[in-house]
Design a protein around this motif. Structure first.
Motif, PDB file in Angstrom:
ATOM      1  N   VAL A 192     -20.094  -3.817  -6.567  1.00  0.00           N
ATOM      2  CA  VAL A 192     -18.794  -4.458  -6.364  1.00  0.00           C
ATOM      3  C   VAL A 192     -18.624  -5.558  -7.403  1.00  0.00           C
ATOM      4  CG1 VAL A 192     -17.438  -5.872  -4.768  1.00  0.00           C
ATOM      5  CG2 VAL A 192     -18.655  -3.861  -3.930  1.00  0.00           C
ATOM      6  N   CYS A 193     -17.455  -5.624  -7.986  1.00  0.00           N
ATOM      7  CA  CYS A 193     -17.150  -6.563  -9.068  1.00  0.00           C
ATOM      8  C   CYS A 193     -17.352  -8.021  -8.641  1.00  0.00           C
ATOM      9  CB  CYS A 193     -15.699  -6.342  -9.510  1.00  0.00           C
ATOM     10  SG  CYS A 193     -15.112  -7.508 -10.745  1.00  0.00           S
ATOM     11  N   GLY A 194     -17.783  -8.837  -9.584  1.00  0.00           N
ATOM     12  CA  GLY A 194     -18.117 -10.227  -9.281  1.00  0.00           C
ATOM     13  C   GLY A 194     -17.062 -11.239  -9.681  1.00  0.00           C
ATOM     14  N   TYR A 195     -15.836 -10.832  -9.819  1.00  0.00           N
ATOM     15  CA  TYR A 195     -14.785 -11.812 -10.110  1.00  0.00           C
ATOM     16  C   TYR A 195     -13.942 -12.097  -8.865  1.00  0.00           C
ATOM     17  CZ  TYR A 195     -15.555 -11.999 -15.169  1.00  0.00           C
ATOM     18  OH  TYR A 195     -16.084 -12.218 -16.407  1.00  0.00           O
ATOM     19  N   CYS A 196     -12.962 -11.231  -8.586  1.00  0.00           N
ATOM     20  CA  CYS A 196     -11.993 -11.633  -7.560  1.00  0.00           C
ATOM     21  C   CYS A 196     -12.247 -10.955  -6.220  1.00  0.00           C
ATOM     22  CB  CYS A 196     -10.565 -11.407  -8.053  1.00  0.00           C
ATOM     23  SG  CYS A 196      -9.835  -9.819  -7.633  1.00  0.00           S
ATOM     24  N   SER A 197     -11.486 -11.376  -5.248  1.00  0.00           N
ATOM     25  CA  SER A 197     -11.706 -10.970  -3.860  1.00  0.00           C
ATOM     26  C   SER A 197     -11.216  -9.569  -3.550  1.00  0.00           C
ATOM     27  CB  SER A 197     -10.955 -11.930  -2.956  1.00  0.00           C
ATOM     28  OG  SER A 197      -9.562 -11.743  -3.157  1.00  0.00           O
ATOM     29  N   ALA A 209      -9.534  -0.590 -12.232  1.00  0.00           N
ATOM     30  CA  ALA A 209     -10.135  -1.917 -12.413  1.00  0.00           C
ATOM     31  C   ALA A 209      -9.230  -2.701 -13.353  1.00  0.00           C
ATOM     32  CB  ALA A 209     -11.540  -1.826 -12.993  1.00  0.00           C
ATOM     33  N   CYS A 210      -9.236  -4.012 -13.212  1.00  0.00           N
ATOM     34  CA  CYS A 210      -8.423  -4.841 -14.111  1.00  0.00           C
ATOM     35  C   CYS A 210      -9.262  -5.192 -15.343  1.00  0.00           C
ATOM     36  CB  CYS A 210      -7.941  -6.090 -13.366  1.00  0.00           C
ATOM     37  SG  CYS A 210      -9.157  -7.409 -13.298  1.00  0.00           S
ATOM     38  N   PRO A 211      -8.680  -5.845 -16.339  1.00  0.00           N
ATOM     39  CA  PRO A 211      -9.446  -6.152 -17.562  1.00  0.00           C
ATOM     40  C   PRO A 211     -10.753  -6.900 -17.302  1.00  0.00           C
ATOM     41  CG  PRO A 211      -7.114  -6.577 -17.913  1.00  0.00           C
ATOM     42  CD  PRO A 211      -7.267  -6.246 -16.458  1.00  0.00           C
ATOM     43  N   LYS A 212     -10.755  -7.800 -16.331  1.00  0.00           N
ATOM     44  CA  LYS A 212     -11.987  -8.563 -16.060  1.00  0.00           C
ATOM     45  C   LYS A 212     -13.098  -7.617 -15.604  1.00  0.00           C
ATOM     46  CE  LYS A 212     -10.076 -11.357 -13.022  1.00  0.00           C
ATOM     47  NZ  LYS A 212      -8.652 -10.947 -13.070  1.00  0.00           N
ATOM     48  N   GLY A 213     -12.737  -6.659 -14.756  1.00  0.00           N
ATOM     49  CA  GLY A 213     -13.740  -5.714 -14.263  1.00  0.00           C
ATOM     50  C   GLY A 213     -14.304  -4.866 -15.382  1.00  0.00           C
ATOM     51  N   TRP A 214     -13.430  -4.370 -16.241  1.00  0.00           N
ATOM     52  CA  TRP A 214     -13.905  -3.538 -17.357  1.00  0.00           C
ATOM     53  C   TRP A 214     -14.837  -4.322 -18.273  1.00  0.00           C
ATOM     54  CZ3 TRP A 214     -13.564   1.539 -17.411  1.00  0.00           C
ATOM     55  CH2 TRP A 214     -12.552   2.179 -16.670  1.00  0.00           C
ATOM     56  N   PRO A 227      -4.307  -7.630  -9.489  1.00  0.00           N
ATOM     57  CA  PRO A 227      -3.560  -6.492 -10.042  1.00  0.00           C
ATOM     58  C   PRO A 227      -3.850  -5.162  -9.354  1.00  0.00           C
ATOM     59  CG  PRO A 227      -5.160  -7.360 -11.623  1.00  0.00           C
ATOM     60  CD  PRO A 227      -5.122  -8.319 -10.502  1.00  0.00           C
ATOM     61  N   ILE A 228      -5.033  -4.981  -8.834  1.00  0.00           N
ATOM     62  CA  ILE A 228      -5.337  -3.705  -8.165  1.00  0.00           C
ATOM     63  C   ILE A 228      -4.613  -3.640  -6.816  1.00  0.00           C
ATOM     64  CG2 ILE A 228      -7.199  -2.231  -7.287  1.00  0.00           C
ATOM     65  CD1 ILE A 228      -6.979  -2.669 -10.423  1.00  0.00           C
ATOM     66  N   LEU A 229      -4.433  -4.783  -6.180  1.00  0.00           N
ATOM     67  CA  LEU A 229      -3.666  -4.780  -4.933  1.00  0.00           C
ATOM     68  C   LEU A 229      -2.198  -4.492  -5.226  1.00  0.00           C
ATOM     69  CD1 LEU A 229      -5.332  -7.707  -2.949  1.00  0.00           C
ATOM     70  CD2 LEU A 229      -5.885  -5.272  -3.002  1.00  0.00           C
ATOM     71  N   GLY A 255     -12.478  -6.900  -4.600  1.00  0.00           N
ATOM     72  CA  GLY A 255     -13.716  -6.196  -4.264  1.00  0.00           C
ATOM     73  C   GLY A 255     -13.757  -4.773  -4.775  1.00  0.00           C
ATOM     74  N   CYS A 256     -13.340  -4.566  -6.013  1.00  0.00           N
ATOM     75  CA  CYS A 256     -13.394  -3.220  -6.610  1.00  0.00           C
ATOM     76  C   CYS A 256     -14.841  -2.793  -6.804  1.00  0.00           C
ATOM     77  CB  CYS A 256     -12.711  -3.238  -7.980  1.00  0.00           C
ATOM     78  SG  CYS A 256     -10.988  -3.727  -7.937  1.00  0.00           S
ATOM     79  N   SER A 257     -15.064  -1.501  -6.700  1.00  0.00           N
ATOM     80  CA  SER A 257     -16.400  -0.972  -6.996  1.00  0.00           C
ATOM     81  C   SER A 257     -16.424  -0.457  -8.430  1.00  0.00           C
ATOM     82  CB  SER A 257     -16.743   0.158  -6.031  1.00  0.00           C
ATOM     83  OG  SER A 257     -17.969   0.752  -6.398  1.00  0.00           O
TER      84      SER A 257
HETATM   85  S1  SF4 Z   1      -9.096  -6.755  -9.524  1.00  0.00           S
HETATM   86 FE1  SF4 Z   1     -10.343  -6.995 -11.390  1.00  0.00          FE
HETATM   87  S2  SF4 Z   1     -11.486  -8.885 -11.067  1.00  0.00           S
HETATM   88 FE2  SF4 Z   1     -10.719  -8.229  -9.080  1.00  0.00          FE
HETATM   89  S3  SF4 Z   1     -12.400  -7.042  -8.205  1.00  0.00           S
HETATM   90 FE3  SF4 Z   1     -11.015  -5.596  -9.221  1.00  0.00          FE
HETATM   91  S4  SF4 Z   1     -11.850  -5.342 -11.279  1.00  0.00           S
HETATM   92 FE4  SF4 Z   1     -12.792  -7.180 -10.405  1.00  0.00          FE
END
Ligand code: SF4
Length: 764
Positions: A45-50, A81-86, A216-218, A52-54
């Motif tokens: 699970v991604c370590g930036y926002c809440s 995933a958003c840019p931060k996740g990538w 952004p994913i929401l 919680g993308c995998s």
């Molecule tokens: S929206 Fe972006 S920052 Fe947030 S969990 Fe998903 S990939 Fe990570």
């Protein structure tokens, strides 16, 4: 890792604590990820926002990350995933990672020391301070960015082992309001929703939320909604989300409470309330209805600056909706009357019966990847598992669950973040341990915060980087592993526990926060008290025991393998839940679900909407209050603490700049890719009318002054902001030099979003 550290520590540790000896594996990849799947990838699970993308991390033959992609099978992000996740792996490879403990020497410079010396100095100095000024004179400030198990360990270690009374986290800066509001209104800090609600609503009201940018994913989940929903954005700015909405309600900053009460008045006056629901499941409605009578449309229009037709249309939209969901984030939480504002949103959901059904809810969206973990497990102002320090039965329960003597558990709640900092000013707090947060940059009126940190007798900062503003102020820096270099769980906004996996080596002598806490316990002399905390997964089992019987009961989650197979599990998940219904396994998720009776409506083609993957609270209309009824809570609005005046005529708004920036940019600024996606230097949004009046052209250097100081910023002239207002993204170090240190009285969350400033063109 040098053999000498290993040898030194072996010499100092007796046989009882042999397992705490540092060894080379501490500083590398101890093993390939235990949860490596056959395709040679690991899920994390991604370590930036809440959100919680995998993320699917692709590994080399040693089990180390090569690159990553978004996980298409996870019920949260569905392959997005958003840019931060990538770019999540990039910050791990940054050249300024802290790779060894650093201790400030007699010349005032931070110099490398080994772990043995660092831990001796840390424990020695904190004990000295406690001996002189009392146990409560040392405190900690933690974060929503570390694993739940690490938060639980830190809180338990600091308070039960090291005798601290006070500790808080940076979740105070983002989510404390939602906690306070839910507790009082619903009886527990319990966001009721599941992400599928974005796809089930026919009216989506986003209050103080720039979802396109912040989550952004929401927003993509909103775009998946097949019901052509009305999308309402309530925000002073024409944000990216407001521009994409069907209605934008551009109210005057900090007039939210008046608008919410005015909406309640209109809905009541028109009979657009659900009397059956109110009578069966709530208390306090009659008094609230009487109170709301004062908020006539005329008053609301005057105080919010809205056109009468805008107010009318908003009320009619809510009244017509069959499945109305209300969502809020920092535009609400970071205000001077934030808790009452959040509760006014909850009131609207309750009075219209929009809670506990698909597509409804009064829904706070969290900020950080593990803010929800912090809310329940950090043992800061709550006792572990959502318990209360002041409750003797709760202390007894936690004592038994952890095997900690009951008398070691404090009997009162901690001071909040702002009170801990004020405690430095009055000499009550002398030593501070800051873990994975950047107080000197992010705290409101950061100039004062920075000065206060400088007054401490001893400041310890535990972080991935020694280059943050806060680490640079430290007497001792402890180098920590980051996301991807350790394992544990996060809890996302919809209450879903998700697993993070170790896929990379921490550099040099950096250690996981969990391991650092083990070592601190050992050096402090309380290692035996934490002998059961032998690994993150062992800590997870302790956390489970602490939640038994609580609204957040997770006793039905067997272990990490269970979480991994299930694609995350939302709390509560009790032993009884687990016996009654198997959570679908992840491989072949769609096929697993196609035959389920609950998917006969065609949702088999949308497996993420499966009821077992998407569970919401309060379907039975029972709340967590003593009588099972939700409360209508309300209070007269108050003016903002620092309104504009003749000397400082502009209202300063702050918020997220782009989806490529995270908070103080400690990590996102490490990525060349992300840095290309946002302006390198601070900029200020200013309305064209104000720019004309002040002789300012786009790109001009501005001077922005508040009572705290002055900064320069480039002018971004845009009609997305209203006249008389100026907007600064929160990510730049300059922004919080201007903000005004005031807090909501109930949540003690800082009011970042309203300060009086003056704007002028910089002299050439
Ligand atoms: S929206 Fe972006 S920052 Fe947030 S969990 Fe998903 S990939 Fe990570």
């Amino acid at each position: 890792m040098s053999g000498s550290i290993d040898a030194t520590l072996r010499a100092r540790t007796g046989p009882m604590t042999r397992e705490l000896v540092l060894h080379p594996a501490d500083f590398g990849l101890a093993q390939v990820p235990a949860r490596l799947n056959p395709a040679g990838t690991a899920h994390s699970v991604c370590g930036y926002c809440s959100t919680g993308c995998s993320l699917k991390v692709h590994l080399d033959e040693r089990g180390e990350a090569l690159n990553l992609s978004a996980n298409p099978d996870y019920p949260v992000n569905l392959g997005m995933a958003c840019p931060k996740g990538w770019e999540a792996l990039t910050p791990l490879r940054a050249p300024d990672r802290a790779t060894t403990p650093l201790l400030r020497n007699d010349r005032g410079e931070l110099e490398p020391v080994d772990w043995d010396r660092a831990l001796h100095v840390f424990c020695g100095r904190f004990k000295e301070i406690q001996a002189k000024h009392g146990a409560a004179s040392v405190a900690f400030l933690s974060t929503g960015q570390i694993m739940t198990e690490e938060m639980a360990f830190l809180g338990a270690l600091a308070k039960f082992g090291m005798g601290m009374k006070h500790g808080d986290g940076n979740t105070r800066q983002c989510m404390a309001t939602a906690v306070a509001a839910y507790k009082e209104s619903l009886g527990f800090d319990a966001p009721p929703y599941t992400y599928a609600d974005f796809e089930e609503s026919d009216v989506i009201v986003l209050w103080g939320s720039n979802l396109c940018i912040a989550h952004p994913i929401l927003w993509q989940r909103v775009m998946n909604n097949r019901h052509s929903p009305a999308i309402v954005v309530v925000d002073p700015r024409a944000t990216e989300t407001a521009q994409a909405a069907t209605q934008h309600v551009a109210l005057r900053p900090k007039s939210d409470l008046t608008l919410l009460y005015g909406l309640a008045h209109l809905l009541i006056a028109r009979g657009a309330v659900n009397r059956d629901y109110i009578d069966a499941h709530t208390t306090g409605f009659e008094a609230f209805a009487l109170f709301a009578r004062d908020f006539t449309p005329e008053r609301v229009v005057t105080e919010t600056g809205l056109a009468p037709a805008t107010l009318e249309k908003l009320a009619a939209t809510i009244a017509r909706g069959q499945r109305v969901s209300f969502w809020w984030t920092m535009g609400v939480n970071q205000g001077h009357e934030a808790t009452r504002t959040a509760q006014a949103i909850i009131n609207l959901a309750l009075m219209t019966g929009n809670i506990g059904r698909p597509g409804t809810g009064a829904n706070s969206i969290t900020g950080q990847c593990n803010a929800m973990g912090s809310r329940l497990y950090s043992s800061t102002t709550n006792l572990l598992g959502g318990h209360d320090y002041a409750n003797a039965a709760h202390r007894g329960k936690i004592s038994r669950a952890l095997g900690v003597p009951e008398e070691k558990i404090p009997r009162e709640n901690s001071l909040a973040y702002d009170q801990i900092l004020d405690g430095i000013a009055d000499g009550a707090i002398r030593g501070l341990w800051i873990v994975a947060t950047n107080t000197a940059h992010s705290w409101i009126n950061r100039g004062r915060a920075r000065d206060l940190l400088a007054q401490l007798d001893f400041l310890v900062v535990q972080d991935m980087y020694a280059t943050t503003d806060t680490a640079q102020a430290a007497d001792l820096v402890l180098p920590a592993a980051g996301w991807g270099e350790k394992e544990g769980t996060f809890i996302n906004s919809e209450r879903r526990f998700g697993l993070t996996t170790k896929v990379a080596r921490a550099p040099g002598q950096a250690l996981s926060d969990f391991r650092i806490f083990q070592l601190v316990a050992h050096y402090w002399g309380c290692g035996e008290m934490f002998a059961k905390w032998s690994s993150p997964e062992a800590a997870f089992q302790l956390m489970k025991a602490c939640t038994r019987g609580q609204p957040c009961d997770i006793t039905g989650i067997r272990d990490y393998a269970h979480l991994e197979a299930a694609g995350g599990i939302q709390w509560p998940w009790t032993e009884a839940d687990e016996v009654g219904a198997a959570v679908p396994s992840r491989p072949g998720l769609a096929a697993d679900l196609a035959d389920r009776p609950e998917n006969q409506d065609g949702s088999a083609s949308r497996p993420h909407l499966n009821p077992l993957q998407q569970r919401r609270l309060f379907a039975d209309g029972r709340f967590f209050t003593s009588d099972g009824r939700a409360r209508f809570v309300f209070e007269a609005p108050r003016p903002p603490p620092e309104p504009p005046d003749a000397e400082f005529p502009f209202m300063l708004l702050t918020g997220r700049g782009t989806s490529s920036q995270w908070h103080t940019q400690t990590r996102t600024a490490k990525s060349d890719v992300l840095r290309k996606l946002y302006p390198a230097h601070v900029y200020a949004e200013l309305h064209p009318d104000d720019a004309d009046r002040l002789g300012i052209a786009a790109g001009d250097a501005l001077v922005i002054r508040s009572r705290r100081g002055a900064i320069t910023a480039a002018a971004f002239v845009t009609a997305t902001i209203q006249p008389g207002q100026v907007f600064l993204p929160m990510h730049y170090a300059e922004t919080n030099l201007l903000t005004h240190w005031s807090v909501d009285p109930y949540s003690r969350q800082p009011a970042y979003k309203a300060a009086a400033v003056a704007v002028s063109r910089a002299k050439a």
